[in-house]
Each structure stands twice: as C-alpha cells, then as structure tokens.
Motif scaffolding. Structure first.
Motif, PDB file in Angstrom:
ATOM      1  N   GLN A   8       0.950  -1.361   0.078  1.00  0.00           N
ATOM      2  CA  GLN A   8      -0.113   0.004  -0.155  1.00  0.00           C
ATOM      3  C   GLN A   8       0.832   1.370  -0.110  1.00  0.00           C
ATOM      4  O   GLN A   8       0.385   2.220  -0.312  1.00  0.00           O
ATOM      5  CB  GLN A   8      -0.747  -0.068   1.230  1.00  0.00           C
ATOM      6  N   LEU A   9       2.088   1.242   0.442  1.00  0.00           N
ATOM      7  CA  LEU A   9       2.941   2.290   0.437  1.00  0.00           C
ATOM      8  C   LEU A   9       3.594   2.841  -0.763  1.00  0.00           C
ATOM      9  O   LEU A   9       4.392   3.816  -0.764  1.00  0.00           O
ATOM     10  CB  LEU A   9       4.026   2.224   1.426  1.00  0.00           C
ATOM     11  N   ALA A  10       3.138   2.084  -1.896  1.00  0.00           N
ATOM     12  CA  ALA A  10       3.906   2.318  -3.209  1.00  0.00           C
ATOM     13  C   ALA A  10       4.147   3.850  -3.535  1.00  0.00           C
ATOM     14  O   ALA A  10       5.322   3.984  -3.902  1.00  0.00           O
ATOM     15  CB  ALA A  10       3.146   1.605  -4.494  1.00  0.00           C
ATOM     16  N   TYR A  11       3.373   4.558  -3.323  1.00  0.00           N
ATOM     17  CA  TYR A  11       3.470   6.029  -3.742  1.00  0.00           C
ATOM     18  C   TYR A  11       3.057   7.220  -2.665  1.00  0.00           C
ATOM     19  O   TYR A  11       2.691   8.232  -2.766  1.00  0.00           O
ATOM     20  CB  TYR A  11       2.406   6.152  -4.968  1.00  0.00           C
ATOM     21  N   ALA A  12       3.177   6.300  -1.215  1.00  0.00           N
ATOM     22  CA  ALA A  12       3.227   7.295  -0.165  1.00  0.00           C
ATOM     23  C   ALA A  12       4.384   8.279  -0.065  1.00  0.00           C
ATOM     24  O   ALA A  12       5.487   7.884  -0.463  1.00  0.00           O
ATOM     25  CB  ALA A  12       3.028   6.554   1.015  1.00  0.00           C
ATOM     26  N   GLU A  13       4.079   9.360   0.224  1.00  0.00           N
ATOM     27  CA  GLU A  13       5.178  10.465   0.726  1.00  0.00           C
ATOM     28  C   GLU A  13       5.624   9.945   2.042  1.00  0.00           C
ATOM     29  O   GLU A  13       4.801   9.609   2.946  1.00  0.00           O
ATOM     30  CB  GLU A  13       4.889  11.923   0.875  1.00  0.00           C
ATOM     31  N   ILE A  14       7.080   9.883   2.347  1.00  0.00           N
ATOM     32  CA  ILE A  14       7.455   9.679   3.526  1.00  0.00           C
ATOM     33  C   ILE A  14       8.207  10.871   4.143  1.00  0.00           C
ATOM     34  O   ILE A  14       8.943  11.466   3.632  1.00  0.00           O
ATOM     35  CB  ILE A  14       8.576   8.466   3.365  1.00  0.00           C
ATOM     36  N   VAL A  15       7.811  11.115   5.480  1.00  0.00           N
ATOM     37  CA  VAL A  15       8.233  12.000   6.536  1.00  0.00           C
ATOM     38  C   VAL A  15       8.736  11.210   7.643  1.00  0.00           C
ATOM     39  O   VAL A  15       8.034  10.383   8.189  1.00  0.00           O
ATOM     40  CB  VAL A  15       7.077  12.915   6.791  1.00  0.00           C
ATOM     41  N   VAL A  16      10.204  11.787   7.933  1.00  0.00           N
ATOM     42  CA  VAL A  16      10.889  10.966   8.947  1.00  0.00           C
ATOM     43  C   VAL A  16      10.906  12.191  10.105  1.00  0.00           C
ATOM     44  O   VAL A  16      11.523  13.269   9.796  1.00  0.00           O
ATOM     45  CB  VAL A  16      12.125  10.410   8.680  1.00  0.00           C
ATOM     46  N   SER A  17      10.307  11.685  11.394  1.00  0.00           N
ATOM     47  CA  SER A  17      10.658  12.640  12.410  1.00  0.00           C
ATOM     48  C   SER A  17      11.819  12.496  13.082  1.00  0.00           C
ATOM     49  O   SER A  17      11.780  11.277  13.640  1.00  0.00           O
ATOM     50  CB  SER A  17       9.218  13.003  13.243  1.00  0.00           C
ATOM     51  N   PRO A  18      12.480  13.279  13.846  1.00  0.00           N
ATOM     52  CA  PRO A  18      13.738  12.864  14.475  1.00  0.00           C
ATOM     53  C   PRO A  18      13.155  12.589  15.893  1.00  0.00           C
ATOM     54  O   PRO A  18      13.834  12.123  16.993  1.00  0.00           O
ATOM     55  CB  PRO A  18      14.419  14.062  14.528  1.00  0.00           C
ATOM     56  N   VAL A  19      11.905  12.901  16.332  1.00  0.00           N
ATOM     57  CA  VAL A  19      11.392  12.851  17.543  1.00  0.00           C
ATOM     58  C   VAL A  19      11.161  11.315  18.201  1.00  0.00           C
ATOM     59  O   VAL A  19      10.562  10.819  17.186  1.00  0.00           O
ATOM     60  CB  VAL A  19      10.040  13.987  18.030  1.00  0.00           C
ATOM     61  N   PHE A  20      11.218  11.073  19.255  1.00  0.00           N
ATOM     62  CA  PHE A  20      10.830   9.713  19.707  1.00  0.00           C
ATOM     63  C   PHE A  20       9.390   9.744  20.034  1.00  0.00           C
ATOM     64  O   PHE A  20       8.819  10.702  20.491  1.00  0.00           O
ATOM     65  CB  PHE A  20      11.424   9.248  21.310  1.00  0.00           C
ATOM     66  N   TRP A  21       8.550   8.555  19.850  1.00  0.00           N
ATOM     67  CA  TRP A  21       7.213   8.550  19.698  1.00  0.00           C
ATOM     68  C   TRP A  21       6.615   9.005  21.070  1.00  0.00           C
ATOM     69  O   TRP A  21       5.866   9.932  21.065  1.00  0.00           O
ATOM     70  CB  TRP A  21       6.770   7.169  19.560  1.00  0.00           C
ATOM     71  N   PRO A  22       7.004   8.748  22.340  1.00  0.00           N
ATOM     72  CA  PRO A  22       6.530   9.523  23.576  1.00  0.00           C
ATOM     73  C   PRO A  22       6.623  10.967  23.398  1.00  0.00           C
ATOM     74  O   PRO A  22       5.831  11.600  24.211  1.00  0.00           O
ATOM     75  CB  PRO A  22       7.323   8.918  24.853  1.00  0.00           C
TER      76      PRO A  22
END
Ligand code: IPE
Ligand code: IPE
Ligand code: MG
Length: 258
Positions: free
Chosen positions: A211-225
């Motif tokens: 499903q992610l074939a054409y998703a835009e990917i954004v990486v955040s540096p922040v830890f999830w909590p």
C-alpha cells in the motif's frame, strides 16, 4: 486497499488538491530509546507512547483526516523478550478499554489489521468488542496494525487467490492489481498518502509494503513518547509542500489539475 487505473492510486489526485492527506500511516517508533535515555524500563516508554496515540487520534480527527493507520506491533515484534511482549499486550488491551468513549464521542471506527489470531484471547475479545461498538461510526477510521507484517499480508492474499484458482473459481489471467488488492486486509481502505516514522529511522520495517507504493515519507527525529501536536503539524506541512508525480511529468500533472 484500492488502486486506480494505470496503477495511479485513486486517492492521490484528491489529496493533491487538498493540504490534508486522506490517509496517514504512522510507524510509532522510539519508545525504548526514550525510556533508556531517562533510565526508565522500556515498558514505561510504551506507556508514555499510548498517550501520544490519544493526541494523534484526536488531532487527526479534528483535521479531517479520514483514515489513520498506526503500526502498534509487528510480526517481528513477537520475537522480543516475553516480558515486553506481555506488557505490550496488556497495554493494548487497556488502551482499547479506556478509549472506547473517546472513539464514540469523535465518531471514530476502530479497525484492526494483522494476524489477529496470534493475539492472546483476552486481547482478541477486547478488540472484537471495540470494533463492534464503533462499527457504525463514520467520522474517521482508526486502523491498528497489530501482529502485522506486510509480507505475511501479501502471502496470505496470494494463498487465497491460489485456492480460488485450484477450485476453478478463478483464472490466473484475471489476477491484476485491483483483484490482488481486494484480498489484502482492508480492501476498502485507500492507500496511505503520507507515511510518518518517528525516531529518525528511515526504513519501512515490513509495514504496508504493497500500500505504500506511492506514499510520501516523512521522518521525524522525535521519539514517539515526545511526538507533539506541533511536530505532527510540521510533518503534515512537509507533506503538503511535496509534489507527487506518480511517474508522470510536471506538464502532465498541470493538465490533470485543470
Ligand atoms: C516502538 O518503539 C513500539 C514498538 C515497536 C512496539 P520501540 O519499542 O521499537 O522503541 P525503540 O526503537 O527500541 O526505541
Ligand atoms: C516497527 O518498529 C514496528 C512498530 C512500530 C510497531 P521496530 O522498532 O520493530 O522496527 P525495527 O526493528 O527498528 O526495524
Ligand atoms: Mg523501534
């Protein structure tokens, strides 16, 4: 999850015209490192992570995001120490029980994707209860990926189609992208427009491979909590500034948008 003609996902032209993605998928990562940095047990990171889930769910609904998929537990996570797995399952059950009112208040339908039969019986029951109680809600679909693996999902779709061929119900030449995606866990759910992963990791880790074939990917540096409302909005802003081409040229895209 459906594709459109020519392999261009149907959802995407809609989202290109609006700043808010229709479907956001999140790999919630960094709970353990957040805890370690504070000399706390890993499970404390997971507990704090559950609070971030509440914020993201509410904020997504407020913004009008129609589908939110959260990666809560992967097939590979079953290989973690049994005590951590047990704590995660308990947290998961508690989350389902405590969030029911909030889901109903916000017209949110809870769904789950993954190999759910592997979950402990009591978790399966809470999940079934929560899904049944929210089944008629139409404001937003909250899709929890638990015991989820993209490869397993694809293999099980292939297995089902192979059975249909074996029984003479299907001819192999009929198998195309649409037919195949119809056998995945959430066939009615459009592909994610945006994938967010926290804690600076730049990998998919077996999440929604098809499903992610054409998703835009954004990486955040922040830890999830520590992932905050502001950081979430920053991720959404980064998404809205992207140009999605789906293999086409800029000139073709300009024509489509007229
Ligand atoms: C994400 O945080 C939660 C799950 C995978 C269940 P992690 O537990 O992976 O945290 P890190 O990556 O070890 O920091
Ligand atoms: C992916 O995170 C799974 C979830 C967030 C539930 P992991 O922490 O398990 O991924 P890897 O092992 O770093 O790739
Ligand atoms: Mg991790």
């Amino acid at each position: 999850m459906n594709g459109g003609s020519n392999g261009v996902p149907r959802s995407n032209f809609t989202s290109a015209a609006t700043p808010v993605p229709r479907h956001v998928a999140i790999i919630m990562d960094g709970n353990g490192r957040w805890a370690r940095a504070r000399h706390l047990p890993r499970v404390e990171g997971h507990r704090r992570g559950a609070k971030t889930v509440r914020m993201v769910v509410e904020e997504s609904r407020r913004l009008g995001i129609r589908y939110l998929t959260l990666f809560a537990f992967s097939t590979e996570n079953w290989n973690r120490p049994p005590t951590e797995v047990a704590a995660l399952m308990q947290l998961f059950k508690r989350y389902l029980e405590s969030e029911m009112d909030l889901l109903l208040k916000n017209q949110i339908r809870l769904r789950a994707i993954g190999d759910l039969a592997r979950l402990p019986q009591d978790v399966q029951e809470s999940l079934a209860q929560c899904q049944a109680a929210t089944a008629d809600q139409r404001g937003m679909d909250l899709i929890l990926a638990v015991s989820y693996g993209g490869r397993e999902e694809i293999a099980s779709a292939a297995r089902r189609l192979a059975h249909a061929v074996q029984k003479g119900e299907l001819d192999p030449s009929q198998i195309d992208i649409n037919l195949f995606s119809g056998q995945l866990y959430g066939p009615d759910i459009p592909d994610p427009d945006l994938l967010i992963r926290t804690s600076d990791e730049c990998r998919i880790s077996n999440f929604l491979l098809w499903q992610l074939a054409y998703a835009e990917i954004v990486v955040s540096p922040v830890f999830w909590p520590e992932f905050s409302k502001d950081e979430y909005l920053r991720c959404l802003e980064r998404f809205s500034s992207r140009i999605r081409r789906f293999g086409l040229t800029d000139e073709q895209l300009a024509e489509f948008r007229q």
